[in-house]
Design a protein around this motif. Structure first.
Motif, PDB file in Angstrom:
ATOM      1  N   LEU A 196       0.878  -1.291  -0.194  1.00  0.00           N
ATOM      2  CA  LEU A 196       0.076  -0.165  -0.076  1.00  0.00           C
ATOM      3  C   LEU A 196       0.708   1.430   0.054  1.00  0.00           C
ATOM      4  N   TYR A 197       0.637   2.188  -0.923  1.00  0.00           N
ATOM      5  CA  TYR A 197       1.217   3.514  -1.134  1.00  0.00           C
ATOM      6  C   TYR A 197       0.295   4.478  -0.614  1.00  0.00           C
ATOM      7  N   HIS A 233      -3.831  14.888   8.733  1.00  0.00           N
ATOM      8  CA  HIS A 233      -3.697  13.567   9.461  1.00  0.00           C
ATOM      9  C   HIS A 233      -2.590  13.513  10.217  1.00  0.00           C
ATOM     10  N   ASP A 234      -2.554  12.766  11.198  1.00  0.00           N
ATOM     11  CA  ASP A 234      -1.266  12.557  11.872  1.00  0.00           C
ATOM     12  C   ASP A 234      -0.482  11.345  11.705  1.00  0.00           C
ATOM     13  N   GLY A 235       0.710  11.390  11.386  1.00  0.00           N
ATOM     14  CA  GLY A 235       1.333  10.318  10.698  1.00  0.00           C
ATOM     15  C   GLY A 235       1.456   9.006  11.803  1.00  0.00           C
ATOM     16  N   ASP A 236       1.579   9.484  13.117  1.00  0.00           N
ATOM     17  CA  ASP A 236       1.705   8.263  14.000  1.00  0.00           C
ATOM     18  C   ASP A 236       0.241   7.473  13.966  1.00  0.00           C
ATOM     19  N   MET A 237      -0.912   8.455  13.941  1.00  0.00           N
ATOM     20  CA  MET A 237      -2.117   7.688  14.295  1.00  0.00           C
ATOM     21  C   MET A 237      -2.273   6.818  12.718  1.00  0.00           C
ATOM     22  N   LEU A 238      -1.923   7.319  11.745  1.00  0.00           N
ATOM     23  CA  LEU A 238      -2.120   6.510  10.467  1.00  0.00           C
ATOM     24  C   LEU A 238      -1.277   5.292  10.668  1.00  0.00           C
ATOM     25  N   THR A 239      -0.067   5.438  11.119  1.00  0.00           N
ATOM     26  CA  THR A 239       0.712   4.353  11.207  1.00  0.00           C
ATOM     27  C   THR A 239      -0.088   3.168  12.195  1.00  0.00           C
ATOM     28  N   TRP A 287       8.472   2.030   4.594  1.00  0.00           N
ATOM     29  CA  TRP A 287       9.124   3.109   4.125  1.00  0.00           C
ATOM     30  C   TRP A 287       8.223   4.485   4.373  1.00  0.00           C
ATOM     31  N   THR A 288       9.106   5.520   5.090  1.00  0.00           N
ATOM     32  CA  THR A 288       8.399   6.708   5.527  1.00  0.00           C
ATOM     33  C   THR A 288       9.240   7.866   4.973  1.00  0.00           C
ATOM     34  N   HIS A 289       8.409   8.842   4.412  1.00  0.00           N
ATOM     35  CA  HIS A 289       9.219  10.102   3.967  1.00  0.00           C
ATOM     36  C   HIS A 289       8.362  11.317   4.184  1.00  0.00           C
ATOM     37  N   ARG A 290       8.703  12.239   4.629  1.00  0.00           N
ATOM     38  CA  ARG A 290       8.318  13.582   4.735  1.00  0.00           C
ATOM     39  C   ARG A 290       8.911  14.715   3.868  1.00  0.00           C
ATOM     40  N   GLN A 291       8.005  15.486   3.250  1.00  0.00           N
ATOM     41  CA  GLN A 291       8.542  16.446   2.394  1.00  0.00           C
ATOM     42  C   GLN A 291       7.802  17.734   2.698  1.00  0.00           C
ATOM     43  N   ASP A 292       8.779  18.604   2.856  1.00  0.00           N
ATOM     44  CA  ASP A 292       7.993  20.132   3.020  1.00  0.00           C
ATOM     45  C   ASP A 292       7.515  20.747   1.563  1.00  0.00           C
ATOM     46  N   TYR A 293       6.286  21.129   1.601  1.00  0.00           N
ATOM     47  CA  TYR A 293       5.755  21.801   0.487  1.00  0.00           C
ATOM     48  C   TYR A 293       5.637  23.170   0.706  1.00  0.00           C
ATOM     49  N   PRO A 294       6.800  24.133   0.104  1.00  0.00           N
ATOM     50  CA  PRO A 294       6.909  25.473   0.437  1.00  0.00           C
ATOM     51  C   PRO A 294       5.519  26.222   0.065  1.00  0.00           C
ATOM     52  N   LEU A 353       3.291  13.897   3.855  1.00  0.00           N
ATOM     53  CA  LEU A 353       3.620  12.404   4.323  1.00  0.00           C
ATOM     54  C   LEU A 353       3.236  11.219   3.356  1.00  0.00           C
ATOM     55  N   PHE A 354       4.582  10.480   3.370  1.00  0.00           N
ATOM     56  CA  PHE A 354       4.376   9.449   2.375  1.00  0.00           C
ATOM     57  C   PHE A 354       4.789   7.928   3.041  1.00  0.00           C
ATOM     58  N   LEU A 355       3.665   7.232   2.892  1.00  0.00           N
ATOM     59  CA  LEU A 355       3.996   5.994   3.771  1.00  0.00           C
ATOM     60  C   LEU A 355       4.022   4.780   2.959  1.00  0.00           C
ATOM     61  N   ILE A 356       4.832   3.810   2.846  1.00  0.00           N
ATOM     62  CA  ILE A 356       4.543   2.509   1.973  1.00  0.00           C
ATOM     63  C   ILE A 356       4.350   1.309   3.250  1.00  0.00           C
ATOM     64  N   ALA A 357       3.287   0.709   3.123  1.00  0.00           N
ATOM     65  CA  ALA A 357       3.366  -0.380   3.723  1.00  0.00           C
ATOM     66  C   ALA A 357       2.986  -1.701   3.307  1.00  0.00           C
TER      67      ALA A 357
END
Length: 215
Positions: free
Chosen positions: A147-148, A175-181, A193-200, A207-211
């Protein structure tokens, strides 16, 4: 008492109407955005040839296009609730199949998928619908399936209607990343896999999660 016809549309429908209206504008801006390529590459590394892929809330087919260019043998089905987005996705990805469908109804497909892509769908779903969607996606994944998930991360209490300079509206849920995890874990999906990216431009964080199911 106002009659039903005069009642305000629900938040989700307001957002869908906006995306349907601005489908071409959205395509011009997001069809190829290098900022997100690292997450797409991380996903591609976990997809095998001939995998069955479901792209939920596919928009103009931007993620589908990226996947199909690198993995042309995947069996891809895309869905979106905005008809104009679906038409663009079909044009951009003639190798795939695209249908108008509410992401909250994917169980009705009666199919199992090796990969489910859920790119920036959650900002338009409240907490209850998000939990339901995660549960449904987990049920629709094959054992070992991937799942992406991408979303705008932040305090859920900060969610609200946002209005552009042109007057177009969309209700954004953070949405909170910890709650989604935790929700993923509860449903048998373990984050690999987890990645966070600022969107200026927006001033917030993506937040990007692969499970993986059963990992």
């Amino acid at each position: 008492m106002p009659n039903v016809e005069n009642q305000a549309l629900d938040h989700n429908q307001i957002s869908v109407n906006t995306f349907n209206k601005l489908a071409q504008v959205y395509q011009d801006k997001y069809m190829d955005i290098p900022l997100y390529h690292a997450s797409y590459d991380a996903l591609c590394e976990r997809i095998s040839a001939n995998d069955k892929v479901l792209d939920i809330a596919c928009g103009p087919g931007n993620i589908s296009r990226y996947l199909l260019e690198r993995l042309p043998d995947i069996d891809l089905l895309g869905s979106d609730l905005a008809p104009n987005m679906v038409e663009l996705a079909r044009t951009n990805n003639p190798e795939g199949v695209f249908e108008v469908m509410d992401c909250r109804a994917i169980a009705q497909l009666g199919q199992q998928f090796d990969v489910i892509v859920c790119g920036f769908c959650l900002p338009y779903l409240d907490s209850d619908d998000t939990q339901l969607l995660i549960r449904t996606m987990a049920a629709c994944l094959t054992d070992g399936g991937v799942l992406y998930l991408s979303t705008m991360e932040g305090d859920y209490a900060a969610s609200g209607m946002q209005t552009s300079s042109s007057g177009d509206q969309a209700f954004i849920h953070y949405h909170d990343g910890d709650m989604l995890t935790e929700q993923l874990h509860v449903n048998g999906l373990n984050v690999v896999w987890t990645h966070r990216q600022d969107y200026p431009e927006r001033g917030d964080v993506d937040l990007f999660l692969i499970a993986k199911k059963g990992a």
